[in-house]
Design a protein around this motif. Structure first.
Motif, short mmCIF file in Angstrom:
data_model
loop_
_atom_site.label_atom_id
_atom_site.label_comp_id
_atom_site.label_asym_id
_atom_site.label_seq_id
_atom_site.Cartn_x
_atom_site.Cartn_y
_atom_site.Cartn_z
N THR A 257 0.84 -1.21 0.00
CA THR A 257 0.00 0.00 0.00
C THR A 257 0.86 1.25 0.00
OG1 THR A 257 -1.78 -1.15 1.17
CG2 THR A 257 -1.78 1.26 1.27
N LEU A 258 1.87 1.27 0.86
CA LEU A 258 2.77 2.42 0.91
C LEU A 258 3.50 2.61 -0.41
CD1 LEU A 258 4.29 2.05 4.49
CD2 LEU A 258 2.58 3.71 3.72
N LYS A 259 3.92 1.52 -1.02
CA LYS A 259 4.62 1.58 -2.30
C LYS A 259 3.69 2.15 -3.38
CE LYS A 259 6.88 -1.38 -5.70
NZ LYS A 259 7.23 -2.76 -6.06
N THR A 260 2.45 1.67 -3.41
CA THR A 260 1.47 2.16 -4.39
C THR A 260 1.26 3.66 -4.24
OG1 THR A 260 0.33 0.03 -4.46
CG2 THR A 260 -0.93 1.96 -5.17
N PHE A 261 1.07 4.12 -3.02
CA PHE A 261 0.86 5.55 -2.80
C PHE A 261 2.12 6.35 -3.12
CE2 PHE A 261 -3.05 4.29 -0.85
CZ PHE A 261 -3.87 5.40 -0.97
N ALA A 262 3.29 5.83 -2.78
CA ALA A 262 4.54 6.54 -3.08
C ALA A 262 4.73 6.70 -4.58
CB ALA A 262 5.73 5.80 -2.46
N ILE A 263 4.46 5.66 -5.33
CA ILE A 263 4.59 5.73 -6.79
C ILE A 263 3.57 6.70 -7.36
CG2 ILE A 263 4.29 4.42 -8.94
CD1 ILE A 263 5.54 2.00 -7.39
N ALA A 264 2.33 6.63 -6.88
CA ALA A 264 1.28 7.52 -7.38
C ALA A 264 1.64 8.98 -7.11
CB ALA A 264 -0.06 7.17 -6.76
N PHE A 265 2.12 9.27 -5.92
CA PHE A 265 2.50 10.65 -5.59
C PHE A 265 3.71 11.09 -6.42
CE2 PHE A 265 -0.37 10.43 -2.03
CZ PHE A 265 -0.75 11.75 -1.87
N ALA A 266 4.68 10.20 -6.59
CA ALA A 266 5.87 10.56 -7.38
C ALA A 266 5.48 10.89 -8.82
CB ALA A 266 6.89 9.42 -7.33
N LEU A 267 4.64 10.08 -9.42
CA LEU A 267 4.23 10.31 -10.81
C LEU A 267 3.36 11.56 -10.94
CD1 LEU A 267 3.50 6.64 -11.92
CD2 LEU A 267 5.46 8.08 -12.59
N SER A 268 2.47 11.75 -9.98
CA SER A 268 1.60 12.93 -10.02
C SER A 268 2.41 14.21 -9.86
CB SER A 268 0.54 12.82 -8.92
OG SER A 268 -0.41 13.86 -9.04
N TYR A 269 3.33 14.21 -8.90
CA TYR A 269 4.14 15.40 -8.67
C TYR A 269 5.18 15.61 -9.77
CZ TYR A 269 1.98 15.91 -4.07
OH TYR A 269 1.09 16.09 -3.04
N LEU A 270 5.61 14.53 -10.41
CA LEU A 270 6.50 14.67 -11.58
C LEU A 270 5.75 15.41 -12.69
CD1 LEU A 270 9.13 14.07 -13.14
CD2 LEU A 270 8.07 11.89 -13.82
N THR A 271 4.51 15.00 -12.94
CA THR A 271 3.68 15.68 -13.92
C THR A 271 3.51 17.15 -13.55
OG1 THR A 271 2.48 13.63 -14.39
CG2 THR A 271 1.41 15.69 -15.05
N ALA A 272 3.19 17.41 -12.30
CA ALA A 272 3.03 18.79 -11.83
C ALA A 272 4.32 19.58 -12.00
CB ALA A 272 2.59 18.80 -10.36
N GLY A 273 5.43 18.96 -11.68
CA GLY A 273 6.73 19.65 -11.78
C GLY A 273 7.09 20.00 -13.21
N ILE A 274 6.82 19.08 -14.13
CA ILE A 274 7.10 19.36 -15.54
C ILE A 274 6.21 20.50 -16.01
CG2 ILE A 274 7.00 18.46 -17.89
CD1 ILE A 274 7.74 15.69 -16.65
N GLY A 275 4.94 20.44 -15.68
CA GLY A 275 4.02 21.50 -16.05
C GLY A 275 4.42 22.84 -15.45
N ALA A 276 4.83 22.82 -14.20
CA ALA A 276 5.27 24.06 -13.54
C ALA A 276 6.54 24.60 -14.19
CB ALA A 276 5.49 23.81 -12.05
#
Length: 161
Positions: A7-26
């Motif tokens: 569960t922790l791994k799933t959430f960590a990956i989801a947050f990493a990918l989501s924030y990577l998208t946000a970071g590229i957009g920013a």
């Protein structure tokens, strides 16, 4: 929901990918002289609000993705989740590139239709997998709807480009 390593791994990956998208957009979003020279509608939120709004949206998207992934019933569901979120991330980044890097809000109006539709497809595609995951996407859909109207208004106030 049981908290374990998976569960922790799933959430960590989801947050990493989501924030990577946000970071590229920013990183593509430049609030420089060109942007500040644009006429904006009076109802446009102040610029500092956009960071808070997008941070909230990307956090909700990460949680949505993780919940959907945990509820996936086999490889087809997981492929659907990856395809839907990856398509949406690409379109989200593309809008920033078109609007800010190319300085073409008029082209961004065309592209934002596909971004909006990608959120609709996320909602429809995740509905049978996890309804809570879908509810977390509603603020994103609402915000992109507002941003679409803002984009159109900006083009009308400043065009042609």
């Amino acid at each position: 929901m049981q908290i374990n390593f998976a569960t922790l791994k799933t959430f960590a990956i989801a947050f990493a990918l989501s924030y990577l998208t946000a970071g590229i957009g920013a990183g593509l979003t430049e609030l420089g002289p060109w942007y500040f020279s644009l006429k904006h509608p009076e109802w446009k939120p102040p610029d500092p609000y956009f960071g808070v709004i997008w941070s909230t949206i990307f956090t909700l998207c990460a949680i949505s993705g993780a919940l959907a992934w945990q509820s996936a019933q086999g490889p087809n569901d997981k492929k659907r989740i990856i395809l839907l979120f990856a398509t949406n991330a690409f379109l989200n980044i593309l809008w920033s590139a078109i609007y800010f890097k190319l300085q073409r809000p008029d082209y961004a109006v065309f592209e934002v239709v596909f971004l909006w539709l990608s959120i609709l497809f996320l909602v429809m595609g995740l509905w049978r997998i996890n309804k809570k995951a879908v509810l977390l996407l509603i603020p994103y859909w609402v915000w992109v709807s507002i941003a679409t109207v803002l984009n159109v208004a900006t083009v009308k106030l400043n065009g042609p480009f």
